[in-house]
Scaffold this active site. Structure first.
Site, PDB file in Angstrom:
ATOM      1  N   LYS A  80       0.838  -1.195   0.000  1.00 23.16           N
ATOM      2  CA  LYS A  80       0.000   0.000   0.000  1.00 23.16           C
ATOM      3  C   LYS A  80       0.878   1.251   0.000  1.00 23.16           C
ATOM      4  O   LYS A  80       1.891   1.294   0.709  1.00 23.16           O
ATOM      5  CB  LYS A  80      -0.899  -0.037   1.243  1.00 23.16           C
ATOM      6  N   SER A 155      -9.671   1.660   2.887  1.00 21.44           N
ATOM      7  CA  SER A 155      -8.820   2.420   2.002  1.00 21.44           C
ATOM      8  C   SER A 155      -7.789   1.573   1.247  1.00 21.44           C
ATOM      9  O   SER A 155      -7.255   2.029   0.247  1.00 21.44           O
ATOM     10  CB  SER A 155      -8.092   3.512   2.798  1.00 21.44           C
ATOM     11  N   SER A 179      -9.789  -0.738   7.110  1.00 22.91           N
ATOM     12  CA  SER A 179      -9.238  -0.586   5.757  1.00 22.91           C
ATOM     13  C   SER A 179      -8.551  -1.807   5.162  1.00 22.91           C
ATOM     14  O   SER A 179      -8.202  -1.787   3.983  1.00 22.91           O
ATOM     15  CB  SER A 179      -8.266   0.586   5.715  1.00 22.91           C
TER      16      SER A 179
END
Ligand code: GLN
Length: 481
Positions: A80, A155, A179
């Protein structure tokens, strides 16, 4: 869709010389070209440099020839883009950090590299990890591999989509209020969020420091647990990591549900729950019972305050953490400012609307006169939520089972105009972060062609119990669906 074997099988094959890290990396590069790039692509990756990846993979192959094989030998990992890496950009999907290169590397990235893992690229997210759909990315959304008209969740939507589409076997994300688990549920993969303090946050760009943890994605529980095993453990560079032995998660993943007490918190099955999700949860419960688990109804009465408490604490901490983006130290700097004040004001316009909203909310709940009414009260509620969970685990419940999300993946654009609707996507996941306990999302089937996730929560530090139950659930559902 699957183009790669699982992480564990691949690491074994590489270690035994049946394939190479370089071959794995080049197959990833090909699948990213095919599935991720261009107007029809999924847009899971924000950066991917095939040449640099090839070089990293060749270094792993060389280390292997010297007899050094780690647990992730040759395994391609997507990371990420709010985790700092040395030789790739770290943008947090924000214009604020466009072009930023970190001078240091996150501990989790170093650990996976030292275990032979190959970072193949940085994945898309909601700006600074604030959101539930990746639509708040400054670089455009990621699409759900199961239905391009739908969001992958967020996210960590890029990491979830990259794993679901078979571009990589495993990926790292971060989970502040859901997330990792929510996008895992929307994309039909496994997501693991460890206990707060199990995994180092050093080099994870801070959103809400008392809630943030790095988590893992895999196509099955074993793979997600393998990556978690590699990144777990104390780190002198993060004083909030606990000095505790890390349980053997690979052993836990071979266990099952026999004799386990699975609590079903009634507050997580409200009348508004999507009917398809309820049906999949009920089928999962039956499968768990058939596999030898004992199901028990329980109550977590403070659950209804979880979301309110989360959005006060998370925004308060975000407003403080994001104060550092002032045009002086990091990232972009507004041109032509005539005073320091003007410089800061103009620079901070590089934040997107959601990030600005969070900073304003957080500043408000911390301001004199409102602090007691909002922030202090949210802290009291947080304690009550943690106490609810601790009581249930003390009373002999091994894991709790709930839906991960109240609905399956929603359509792109459906919630961007209404922040409250977007925030509701976290209604079942925020509790684990507030209570600092480990939690997982495991695929439990589909509704109308969209994946459904079941969530498991365990007591703090009981990642082994969590992984055992998650693997047990996965196995119990095999061949059913
Ligand atoms: N969706 C939640 C939020 O917007 C959680 C985000 C996260 O876990 N990083 O805050």
């Amino acid at each position: 869709m699957t183009v790669l074997r699982g992480a564990r099988m691949l690491a074994t094959a590489v270690a035994e010389g049946r394939t190479t890290a370089e071959a794995a990396a080049s197959s990833v590069a090909a699948s990213i070209r095919q599935l991720d790039e261009g107007p029809e692509g999924l847009h899971a990756f924000l950066s991917h440099d095939a040449d640099a990846v090839g070089e990293r993979a060749r270094a792993v192959d060389e280390a292997l020839r010297d007899g050094r094989a780690g647990a992730l030998a040759g395994v391609p990992v997507a990371v990420k883009d709010n985790l700092c890496t040395l030789d790739q950009p770290t943008t947090c999907a924000s214009r604020m950090l466009d072009g930023f290169r970190s001078p240091y590397e996150a501990t989790v990235v170093r650990r996976l590299r030292e275990a032979g893992g190959v970072v193949v690229g940085k994945t898309n997210l909601d700006e600074f990890a604030m959101g539930s759909s990746t639509e708040h990315s400054a670089f455009g959304p990621t699409f759900n591999p199961h239905d391009r008209e739908r969001v992958p969740g967020g996210s960590s939507g890029g990491s979830a989509a990259a794993v679901a589409a078979g571009m990589v076997p495993v990926a790292l994300g971060s989970d502040t209020g859901g997330s990792v688990r929510q996008p895992a549920a929307f994309c039909g993969v496994v997501g693991l969020k460890p206990s707060y303090g199990r995994v180092s946050r050093y080099g994870l760009v801070a959103f809400a420091s008392s809630l943030d943890q790095v988590g893992t994605f895999g196509r099955d529980v074993t793979d997600a647990a393998l990556l978690l095993q590699v990144i777990s453990g104390p780190d002198p560079l993060d004083s909030t990591t606990a000095d505790r032995p890390v349980p053997d998660l690979m052993d836990a993943a071979t266990g099952g549900l026999e004799g386990m007490v699975v609590g079903l918190p009634r507050e997580y099955f409200p009348p508004e729950l999507d009917a398809g999700i309820r049906a999949r949860c009920e089928a999962a419960m039956t499968a768990m019972r058939d596999a030898g688990a004992v199901l028990r109804d329980v109550s977590l009465p403070h659950t209804r305050f979880a979301l309110a408490s989360y959005y006060v604490i998370a925004t308060a901490e975000a407003s403080s953490n994001l104060a550092r983006y002032d045009g002086v130290r990091y990232g972009v700097r507004a041109a032509d400012a005539r005073s320091p004040d003007e410089l800061v004001r103009a620079t901070r316009n590089a934040f997107g609307r959601e990030v600005q909203r969070r900073i304003m909310l957080g500043t408000y709940v911390l301001s004199a006169g409102y602090y007691d009414r909002y922030y202090a009260r949210a802290q009291v509620v947080r304690r009550r939520i943690a106490d609810d969970l601790a009581r249930v685990f003390d009373e002999g419940v091994d894991v709790l089972f709930t839906p991960t999300t109240p609905t399956p993946a929603f359509r792109l654009g459906e919630r961007t105009g209404d922040p409250m609707q977007m925030y509701l996507a976290d209604v079942f996941t925020a509790t684990a972060n507030l209570a600092m306990v480990p939690a997982a999302s495991v695929p439990i089937g589909e509704t109308d062609g969209l994946p459904v996730g079941g969530q498991l929560l365990a007591a703090r530090w009981a990642e082994d119990t969590l992984v055992r139950a998650a693997a047990g659930l996965e196995r119990a559902l095999e061949g059913r669906a």
